[in-house]
Design a protein around this motif. Sequence first.
Motif, short mmCIF file in Angstrom:
data_model
loop_
_atom_site.label_atom_id
_atom_site.label_comp_id
_atom_site.label_asym_id
_atom_site.label_seq_id
_atom_site.Cartn_x
_atom_site.Cartn_y
_atom_site.Cartn_z
N ARG A 169 0.80 -1.20 0.00
CA ARG A 169 0.00 0.00 0.00
C ARG A 169 0.84 1.27 0.00
N HIS A 170 1.94 1.23 0.70
CA HIS A 170 2.72 2.46 0.82
C HIS A 170 3.86 2.50 -0.17
N ALA A 171 3.90 1.52 -1.01
CA ALA A 171 4.98 1.51 -2.01
C ALA A 171 4.64 2.44 -3.16
N GLY A 172 5.62 2.75 -3.93
CA GLY A 172 5.39 3.63 -5.07
C GLY A 172 4.75 2.87 -6.21
N HIS A 173 4.34 3.59 -7.21
CA HIS A 173 3.63 2.96 -8.31
C HIS A 173 4.49 2.01 -9.10
N HIS A 174 5.79 2.23 -9.09
CA HIS A 174 6.64 1.33 -9.84
C HIS A 174 6.53 -0.09 -9.29
N GLU A 175 6.59 -0.20 -7.95
CA GLU A 175 6.48 -1.53 -7.34
C GLU A 175 5.13 -2.16 -7.62
N TRP A 176 4.11 -1.33 -7.62
CA TRP A 176 2.77 -1.84 -7.94
C TRP A 176 2.76 -2.49 -9.30
N ALA A 177 3.23 -1.73 -10.26
CA ALA A 177 3.20 -2.21 -11.63
C ALA A 177 3.95 -3.53 -11.74
N THR A 178 5.11 -3.59 -11.10
CA THR A 178 5.89 -4.82 -11.15
C THR A 178 5.11 -5.98 -10.56
N ALA A 179 4.45 -5.70 -9.42
CA ALA A 179 3.73 -6.79 -8.75
C ALA A 179 2.61 -7.33 -9.63
N LEU A 180 1.97 -6.45 -10.37
CA LEU A 180 0.85 -6.91 -11.20
C LEU A 180 1.35 -7.70 -12.40
N ASP A 181 2.60 -7.48 -12.77
CA ASP A 181 3.12 -8.21 -13.93
C ASP A 181 3.90 -9.45 -13.54
N HIS A 182 4.13 -9.60 -12.22
CA HIS A 182 4.95 -10.73 -11.79
C HIS A 182 4.15 -12.02 -11.90
N ARG A 183 4.69 -12.97 -12.65
CA ARG A 183 4.01 -14.26 -12.77
C ARG A 183 4.49 -15.15 -11.64
N ASP A 184 3.65 -15.30 -10.62
CA ASP A 184 4.08 -16.07 -9.44
C ASP A 184 3.73 -17.55 -9.62
N ARG A 185 3.97 -18.31 -8.55
CA ARG A 185 3.71 -19.75 -8.61
C ARG A 185 2.27 -20.05 -8.97
N THR A 186 1.36 -19.29 -8.35
CA THR A 186 -0.05 -19.52 -8.61
C THR A 186 -0.35 -19.39 -10.10
N TRP A 187 0.24 -18.36 -10.69
CA TRP A 187 -0.04 -18.11 -12.10
C TRP A 187 0.45 -19.26 -12.96
#
Lengths: 255, 336
Positions: free
Chosen positions: B30-48
């Motif tokens: 929540r308190h991270a900058g938008h760059h980290e957000w964007a990365t998190a949404l593009d990260h293909r994790d184990r679930t994916w």
Amino acid sequence: MVTEPPPLVSVRGLSIHYGDKVALQGVDLDIKTNEIFGIIGPANAGKTSFLRALNRMDEFVPGMQVLGDITFAGRDVRTVRNLYALRKRIGVVFPLPVGLPLSIYDNVALSPRLSGITKHAQLDEIVERCLRRAALWDEVKDRLKGLGSLLSGGQQQRLTIARALSQDPELLLLDEFSIAVDPVTTMRIEEVLKELRQELTIVLVTNLVQQARRLADRTSFFLGGLCVEIAPTEALFSGGAREQSTVDYLEGRFG
Amino acid sequence: MTSDPNKDSAGPPPKPASPQPASPGPLPLRHAGHHEWATALDHRDRTWWFDCIARLAVLGGGLSAILFIGAIFVFIASQGIDFALHHLNWLDFLFGKRWEPTVEPPEYGALPLIMGTCWITGVAMIIAVPLAFGAAIYIGEFARGRQREWLKILIELLAAIPSVVWGVIGLQVMKPIIQHVFGVQVGLNVLNAGIILGLMAAPIITTIAEDALKAVPETYREAAEALGASRWQVIWKVVLPHARPGLSAAVLLGIGRAFGETIAVLMASGHRLMIPESVFDSAATITATIAAELGEAAHGSEHYQVLFVLGLLLFGITFGINLTADWIVRGRRSRA
């Protein structure tokens, strides 16, 4: 924090079609971080379609077509590579309660478990916190192992809210959450929502104009698929509405 | 967009958030900058990745079904296609009244077999559908608790009886009964085979129909009962219409079962290669004919090949039934 943080959600030229039927047309709006953004409007105004587009639930609706740009935290939701990560950060509460066929505890613990939390103490803590926030804890704390789908309608609705909170979303979409909840409990949940504003961003779709007035920082008025106007709630309700149709709706002359 | 900050308009929260330790939420972005957000949404994790692999696996399962049905069709067709295209007179095959593959010159008129199949299946459905729907409605709407469980178990047991046992019942039990009750000479006939097939198909229809009834939401029944509808009115006006696609599917699966059944029919029908004119005539079905004759026909001979053409015909009819079922269910959905 930066002085002028970019909006959490930014919508540009959003149109939604169901086959030939147009549900939403050319909507532009920004939702700021840590605000409660109210959406009011009569039935069929496109409010629910708007929420559906935000976390790409249009994929569940055959024939639903979304045009335009929606960015979430600066990312275009159309091209997000991990859709599940996106949905995990956007909690949704639907107007009709959906108690999953699990125990009350498991309903709330489902999302944390999905993201890999297995420690019992930690799960217990999340479940209690979320149920307390949804004003349901006192009623169910003695029967957490009971089936969630056996609760009353209003209780299931609060269970749904607790479940949405359990995924610790950045953005919470509430679609007429109080439709099956009694007024006293609604007020308790509203208090919680005001507190939650410090942690997350809320989009509140509501049929209760006064609820928007009580909760929302800014309110937008949707009518017939158009976003008629967006204004700070106080301004809108104290006679500052620009459009005649907004004034009419707020004063209950139609809708 | 207005740049007017209006944070204070709604007032501060009435009391501070209840004392909580830092929330143990999954990802404190929540308190991270938008760059980290964007990365998190593009990260293909184990679930994916797991989701991706599981999707491919079930796709494989689905494709294998297509593969098997295709392979079976190709096999049957490859055995019979040459004869079917070059030597067989299709008019004679479909409408010829004599099936005499072993006499000289051979006659390959499949009409007796087609008609025998239709007669027997028809009789079977006339018997099975009312029985099965009655049983399904009783189990689904009236029976409660223990009784319901027992009935379901018994019906599933009925479905598990081997078809050769049904054939023996047709030969040894039904034959004298039919001869006695109806005063006919031949006890092995369309009626006998139809009754046997009907009893065989009924449990399947019952089970699927009961599932269809159970899938009708309880709230529909409550809403109708709140209007003062009687139990039967609720069933007739609300439950059955809603369950209709499922019930149609049940009947068509029953027809498929009756169509494909071989050994019991062979034993109970009398296997006479003539078009039946009443339910008391003996008859032969397509499946029984294939079973009875394939063993005797020399591999690759005309007779052998024409039996595979019969198989193709059977394949085509079953395909037609399934398409019809699909069409009924679909038509119902699009209207709803």
